[in-house]
Design a protein around this motif. Structure first.
Motif, PDB file in Angstrom:
ATOM      1  N   ILE A   1       0.880  -1.185   0.000  1.00 48.20           N
ATOM      2  CA  ILE A   1       0.000   0.000   0.000  1.00 48.20           C
ATOM      3  C   ILE A   1       0.907   1.220   0.000  1.00 48.20           C
ATOM      4  CG2 ILE A   1      -1.828   1.240   1.225  1.00 48.20           C
ATOM      5  CD1 ILE A   1      -2.516  -1.523   2.549  1.00 48.20           C
TER       6      ILE A   1
ATOM      7  N   GLY B   1       5.546   5.063  -3.033  1.00 46.06           N
ATOM      8  CA  GLY B   1       6.665   5.979  -2.852  1.00 46.06           C
ATOM      9  C   GLY B   1       7.973   5.198  -2.875  1.00 46.06           C
TER      10      GLY B   1
ATOM     11  N   GLY C   1       3.028  10.913  -3.487  1.00 46.61           N
ATOM     12  CA  GLY C   1       3.679  10.796  -2.182  1.00 46.61           C
ATOM     13  C   GLY C   1       4.765  11.839  -1.967  1.00 46.61           C
ATOM     14  N   ALA C   2       5.350  11.799  -0.764  1.00 45.37           N
ATOM     15  CA  ALA C   2       6.387  12.785  -0.409  1.00 45.37           C
ATOM     16  C   ALA C   2       7.702  12.509  -1.135  1.00 45.37           C
ATOM     17  CB  ALA C   2       6.603  12.756   1.101  1.00 45.37           C
TER      18      ALA C   2
ATOM     19  N   GLN D   1      14.261  16.965  -1.709  1.00 42.10           N
ATOM     20  CA  GLN D   1      15.176  17.867  -2.411  1.00 42.10           C
ATOM     21  C   GLN D   1      16.636  17.513  -2.140  1.00 42.10           C
ATOM     22  OE1 GLN D   1      14.205  21.888  -1.284  1.00 42.10           O
ATOM     23  NE2 GLN D   1      12.272  21.874  -2.374  1.00 42.10           N
TER      24      GLN D   1
ATOM     25  N   ALA E   1       3.131   1.126   3.180  1.00 44.30           N
ATOM     26  CA  ALA E   1       4.208   2.058   2.798  1.00 44.30           C
ATOM     27  C   ALA E   1       3.534   3.361   2.380  1.00 44.30           C
ATOM     28  CB  ALA E   1       5.036   1.470   1.667  1.00 44.30           C
TER      29      ALA E   1
ATOM     30  N   ASN F   1       4.375  18.829   2.922  1.00 43.72           N
ATOM     31  CA  ASN F   1       4.001  17.534   2.337  1.00 43.72           C
ATOM     32  C   ASN F   1       2.779  17.615   1.430  1.00 43.72           C
ATOM     33  OD1 ASN F   1       5.049  14.712   4.188  1.00 43.72           O
ATOM     34  ND2 ASN F   1       5.874  16.766   4.479  1.00 43.72           N
TER      35      ASN F   1
ATOM     36  N   ALA G   1      -1.392  13.556   0.119  1.00 41.75           N
ATOM     37  CA  ALA G   1      -1.382  12.098   0.341  1.00 41.75           C
ATOM     38  C   ALA G   1      -0.772  11.742   1.692  1.00 41.75           C
ATOM     39  CB  ALA G   1      -0.607  11.404  -0.779  1.00 41.75           C
TER      40      ALA G   1
ATOM     41  N   LEU H   1       9.192  23.886  -0.033  1.00 41.55           N
ATOM     42  CA  LEU H   1      10.276  23.829   0.955  1.00 41.55           C
ATOM     43  C   LEU H   1      11.462  24.654   0.465  1.00 41.55           C
ATOM     44  CD1 LEU H   1      11.529  22.289   3.460  1.00 41.55           C
ATOM     45  CD2 LEU H   1      12.450  20.715   1.783  1.00 41.55           C
TER      46      LEU H   1
ATOM     47  N   GLY I   1       9.209   2.752   5.536  1.00 42.58           N
ATOM     48  CA  GLY I   1       9.209   4.160   5.142  1.00 42.58           C
ATOM     49  C   GLY I   1       8.625   5.029   6.247  1.00 42.58           C
ATOM     50  N   GLU I   2       8.077   6.163   5.829  1.00 42.87           N
ATOM     51  CA  GLU I   2       7.615   7.121   6.843  1.00 42.87           C
ATOM     52  C   GLU I   2       6.401   6.606   7.623  1.00 42.87           C
ATOM     53  OE1 GLU I   2       7.649  11.139   5.339  1.00 42.87           O
ATOM     54  OE2 GLU I   2       6.762  11.906   7.191  1.00 42.87           O
ATOM     55  N   ALA I   3       5.685   5.625   7.084  1.00 43.75           N
ATOM     56  CA  ALA I   3       4.538   5.063   7.805  1.00 43.75           C
ATOM     57  C   ALA I   3       4.976   4.250   9.023  1.00 43.75           C
ATOM     58  CB  ALA I   3       3.717   4.169   6.870  1.00 43.75           C
TER      59      ALA I   3
ATOM     60  N   SER J   1      18.084  13.900   5.459  1.00 44.88           N
ATOM     61  CA  SER J   1      18.399  12.961   4.368  1.00 44.88           C
ATOM     62  C   SER J   1      18.492  11.496   4.792  1.00 44.88           C
ATOM     63  CB  SER J   1      19.674  13.371   3.619  1.00 44.88           C
ATOM     64  OG  SER J   1      19.394  14.526   2.858  1.00 44.88           O
TER      65      SER J   1
ATOM     66  N   LEU K   1      14.668   9.186   3.069  1.00 49.75           N
ATOM     67  CA  LEU K   1      14.668   8.437   1.803  1.00 49.75           C
ATOM     68  C   LEU K   1      15.483   7.170   2.009  1.00 49.75           C
ATOM     69  CD1 LEU K   1      15.274  10.957  -1.128  1.00 49.75           C
ATOM     70  CD2 LEU K   1      13.262   9.546  -0.729  1.00 49.75           C
TER      71      LEU K   1
HETATM   72  C1  LIG Z   1       9.421  18.828   0.473  1.00 52.05           C
HETATM   73  C2  LIG Z   1      10.088  17.610   1.059  1.00 52.05           C
HETATM   74  C3  LIG Z   1      11.472  17.473   0.979  1.00 52.05           C
HETATM   75  C4  LIG Z   1      12.101  16.349   1.509  1.00 52.05           C
HETATM   76  N1  LIG Z   1      13.453  16.209   1.358  1.00 52.05           N
HETATM   77  C5  LIG Z   1      14.037  15.066   1.772  1.00 52.05           C
HETATM   78  C6  LIG Z   1      15.420  14.816   1.495  1.00 52.05           C
HETATM   79  O1  LIG Z   1      16.093  15.611   0.864  1.00 52.05           O
HETATM   80  N2  LIG Z   1      15.948  13.643   1.931  1.00 52.05           N
HETATM   81  C7  LIG Z   1      15.222  12.723   2.632  1.00 52.05           C
HETATM   82  O2  LIG Z   1      15.773  11.695   3.025  1.00 52.05           O
HETATM   83  N3  LIG Z   1      13.917  12.931   2.889  1.00 52.05           N
HETATM   84  C8  LIG Z   1      13.308  14.060   2.463  1.00 52.05           C
HETATM   85  N4  LIG Z   1      11.977  14.244   2.698  1.00 52.05           N
HETATM   86  C9  LIG Z   1      11.218  13.182   3.371  1.00 52.05           C
HETATM   87  C10 LIG Z   1      10.994  12.019   2.429  1.00 52.05           C
HETATM   88  O3  LIG Z   1      10.688  12.502   1.135  1.00 52.05           O
HETATM   89  C11 LIG Z   1       9.862  11.108   2.899  1.00 52.05           C
HETATM   90  O4  LIG Z   1      10.001  10.813   4.245  1.00 52.05           O
HETATM   91  C12 LIG Z   1       9.874   9.789   2.147  1.00 52.05           C
HETATM   92  O5  LIG Z   1       9.973  10.024   0.776  1.00 52.05           O
HETATM   93  C13 LIG Z   1       8.637   8.966   2.447  1.00 52.05           C
HETATM   94  O6  LIG Z   1       8.600   7.903   1.516  1.00 52.05           O
HETATM   95  P1  LIG Z   1       7.488   6.779   1.642  1.00 52.05           P
HETATM   96  O7  LIG Z   1       7.720   5.864   0.514  1.00 52.05           O
HETATM   97  O8  LIG Z   1       7.469   6.248   3.016  1.00 52.05           O
HETATM   98  O9  LIG Z   1       6.089   7.558   1.445  1.00 52.05           O
HETATM   99  P2  LIG Z   1       5.579   8.489   0.265  1.00 52.05           P
HETATM  100  O10 LIG Z   1       6.604   8.799  -0.730  1.00 52.05           O
HETATM  101  O11 LIG Z   1       4.894   9.641   0.929  1.00 52.05           O
HETATM  102  O12 LIG Z   1       4.494   7.585  -0.470  1.00 52.05           O
HETATM  103  C14 LIG Z   1       3.264   7.277   0.125  1.00 52.05           C
HETATM  104  C15 LIG Z   1       2.419   6.456  -0.838  1.00 52.05           C
HETATM  105  O13 LIG Z   1       1.290   5.960  -0.123  1.00 52.05           O
HETATM  106  C16 LIG Z   1       0.115   6.140  -0.894  1.00 52.05           C
HETATM  107  N5  LIG Z   1      -1.032   6.231   0.014  1.00 52.05           N
HETATM  108  C17 LIG Z   1      -1.179   7.008   1.113  1.00 52.05           C
HETATM  109  N6  LIG Z   1      -2.371   6.769   1.686  1.00 52.05           N
HETATM  110  C18 LIG Z   1      -2.991   5.824   0.932  1.00 52.05           C
HETATM  111  C19 LIG Z   1      -4.250   5.175   1.003  1.00 52.05           C
HETATM  112  N7  LIG Z   1      -5.133   5.414   1.982  1.00 52.05           N
HETATM  113  N8  LIG Z   1      -4.552   4.270   0.026  1.00 52.05           N
HETATM  114  C20 LIG Z   1      -3.680   4.004  -0.980  1.00 52.05           C
HETATM  115  N9  LIG Z   1      -2.473   4.577  -1.075  1.00 52.05           N
HETATM  116  C21 LIG Z   1      -2.129   5.479  -0.131  1.00 52.05           C
HETATM  117  C22 LIG Z   1       0.384   7.397  -1.683  1.00 52.05           C
HETATM  118  O14 LIG Z   1      -0.437   7.388  -2.822  1.00 52.05           O
HETATM  119  C23 LIG Z   1       1.873   7.224  -2.018  1.00 52.05           C
HETATM  120  O15 LIG Z   1       2.008   6.443  -3.168  1.00 52.05           O
HETATM  121  C24 LIG Z   1      11.330  15.366   2.171  1.00 52.05           C
HETATM  122  C25 LIG Z   1       9.944  15.503   2.250  1.00 52.05           C
HETATM  123  C26 LIG Z   1       9.318  16.603   1.693  1.00 52.05           C
HETATM  124  C27 LIG Z   1       7.822  16.709   1.772  1.00 52.05           C
END
Ligand SMILES: Cc1cc2nc3c(=O)[nH]c(=O)nc-3n(C[C@H](O)[C@H](O)[C@H](O)COP(=O)(O)OP(=O)(O)OC[C@H]3O[C@@H](n4cnc5c(N)ncnc54)[C@H](O)[C@@H]3O)c2cc1C
Length: 499
Positions: free
Chosen positions: A18, A21, A48-49, A54, A195, A208, A211, A253, A368-370, A383, A386
């Protein structure tokens, strides 16, 4: 005559992810040859984030650097509330994550064919791998997205909002219930990986995308999984302040690297106020800078990031993403100071996971962030997020490729119907969390927030999917009340808060 089922049963997969990202796609790619289906709100790289990241990805690749030094910086930033074993695993995996991304086709910035390493706040070494200057997330997601689309074992299923986890009579997680815009779908699988990103977008000011509203973590809470560290929310000091004070939602940002390059923070009179706040001035820890800015904005003083001297004419080349965002807002950062506000940026808390990314519910994993894997402690080192999604996502994918959990039983009926929070209620929640559960907190303010959420929940249909989000917000507020010294936020006396 048989009545038609009121939901569609989708083909069973080995792994259901799920979220598309960086974390979700890493699991999916590494789980080959298992069959993997990936559900997400929009196309990968569209919501997603991850796409917005950046600065870059932290990896100890420099000659003077080592995973142990990277780990030491991570622990210090996290106020030593991190899980040291998780931190050691993360920093040790970084170099191979960068190699892996490059084999998938990601291009990082280089000079003379050597990877360029940037330096960010609280890192003792230059160790930030980046792409196109300040567009690392977009490049990582381009590569992961292309590889996932090309992989025969992966089926991407965008435009799905997951509204509940499917469970058997023993509460084992055996699939997910998703709304596809027209009908309810059941997606059965052996292993379910959450995820879905963080919950920073629950706040009025956030960097953010929408999503990241915590709806994924809310699913886990509703299913009975334990959450952890919800009180630890990181606020970035410098987002581009909206012109219209009423507006809320995702703000561009202004990367820390700008202050690293010498940009200063000034008040409406042009005075550099951080000199009096901290020995490191603008490069003080994020929470210190964020609170200093918030205090001035509360007192109705606009705050600006001034990069006219430090960056000036080089702005478009050195910070193309930020430059474009400023110009779109009508500000030319080469010649004008940029109005800034702190904004909710990253959530350390989420679904409690162990070293194998397992949640407390059988069949459910989180990455991930979840996830609250323990790597970030009270405060994430820049950083490292990611990196966490990529490293632990890939690790989990490899584990699932080798061993799947046992088959579950028969699913219980879907406990929710698709009914998101109405927009005015979402805005009211975002405003309230910003005011009471943001950078400055008090028992008085949090009690007020808890009561208000209870009041909103009372007339609601408990089976509406939006109610889960309110129950999750209530859990976050409760965690904040329980841990008064929460780092990143400033605990105020009730008298201060009431004033
Ligand atoms: C502006 C900005 C700059 C950043 N810069 C950096 C950086 O330079 N270096 C770094 O390490 N981190 C950085 N971060 C943080 C980092 O980007 C995030 O923590 C990380 O990318 C999260 O990845 P993820 O895969 O866990 O979630 P995400 O990339 O947020 O993906 C979440 C996914 O879950 C899906 N989803 C959510 N809810 C549901 C639902 N109910 N049903 C179905 N799908 C759902 C979304 O559609 C998406 O596909 C930054 C964040 C932001 C916002």
């Amino acid at each position: 005559m048989r009545t038609p089922p009121d939901f569609i049963v989708c083909p069973r997969s080995d792994v259901l992810v799920i979220g598309a990202g960086a974390a979700g796609l890493s699991v999916a790619l590494a789980a080959a040859p298992r069959t993997v289906r990936v559900l997400s709100l929009a196309e990968p790289a569209r919501d997603g984030a991850s796409t917005w990241a950046q600065g870059g990805i932290a990896a100890a690749l420099g000659k003077q650097d080592s995973p142990a030094l990277h780990a030491a910086d991570t622990l210090a930033a996290g106020q030593y509330l991190n899980q040291p074993e998780a931190v050691a695993r993360l920093t040790a995996a970084a170099a191979s994550v960068i190699d892996w991304l490059q084999t998938l086709g990601a291009h990082f910035d280089r000079r003379d064919d050597v990877l360029l390493l940037g330096r960010e706040a609280a890192h003792g070494q230059a160790r930030i791998v980046h792409a196109h200057g300040d567009a690392t997330g977009a490049e990582v997601m381009r590569a992961l997205g292309a590889a996932s689309r090309a992989a025969a074992h992966i089926e991407l299923a965008p435009a799905r909002c997951v509204i509940a986890l499917a469970q058997d009579a023993l509460a084992r997680v055996i699939g997910a219930w998703a709304w596809n815009g027209q009908a309810l779908e059941l997606w059965p699988a052996r292993a379910i990986v959450l995820a879905s990103g963080g919950y920073a977008a629950l706040y009025r000011y956030t960097t953010n995308p929408t999503a990241s509203d915590g709806s994924g973590v809310a699913l886990a809470l509703a299913a009975g999984a334990q959450l952890a560290d919800l009180e630890f929310v990181q606020f970035h000091p410098t987002a581009l302040a909206p012109r219209d004070a009423v507006r809320s939602g995702q703000l561009p940002l202004l990367t820390e690297a700008l202050r690293g390059a010498g940009a200063t923070l000034i008040d409406a009179h042009g005075a550099r106020f951080m000199l009096a706040e901290h020995a490191l001035a603008e490069l003080a820890p994020r929470d210190v800078v964020a609170r200093a800015i918030a205090a001035r904005r509360l007192a109705d003083t606009q705050v600006y990031l001034d990069a006219r001297v430090a960056v000036g004419a080089e702005f478009p080349q050195r910070f193309p993403t930020v430059f474009a965002a400023c110009m779109q807002a009508g500000i030319d950062p080469r010649v004008q100071p940029i109005p800034v506000t702190p904004a909710a940026h990253y959530c350390m808390g989420g679904v409690r996971t162990d070293a194998q990314a397992r949640s407390t519910l059988d069949g459910l994993y989180a990455v991930g962030e979840a996830a609250a894997s323990g790597v970030h402690g009270a405060n994430r080192l820049a950083s490292n997020s990611l990196l966490e999604g990529l490293a632990f996502g890939r690790e989990l994918g490899l584990t699932l490729a080798a061993t799947l959990p046992q088959e579950g039983g028969v699913t219980q009926p879907c406990p929710r119907h698709f009914a998101p929070l109405p927009a005015p209620l979402r805005v009211a929640l975002a405003d309230m969390l910003w005011a009471q559960a943001g950078l400055a907190r008090s028992e008085y303010g949090l009690a007020l927030a808890a009561a208000q959420i209870g009041h909103w929940l009372e007339p609601m249909d408990a089976t509406a999917s939006g109610a889960d989000l309110l129950r999750f917000a209530a859990a976050a507020v409760a965690a904040m009340r329980a841990r008064r010294h929460s780092i990143g936020a400033h605990w105020r006396s009730d008298a201060q808060q009431a004033a």
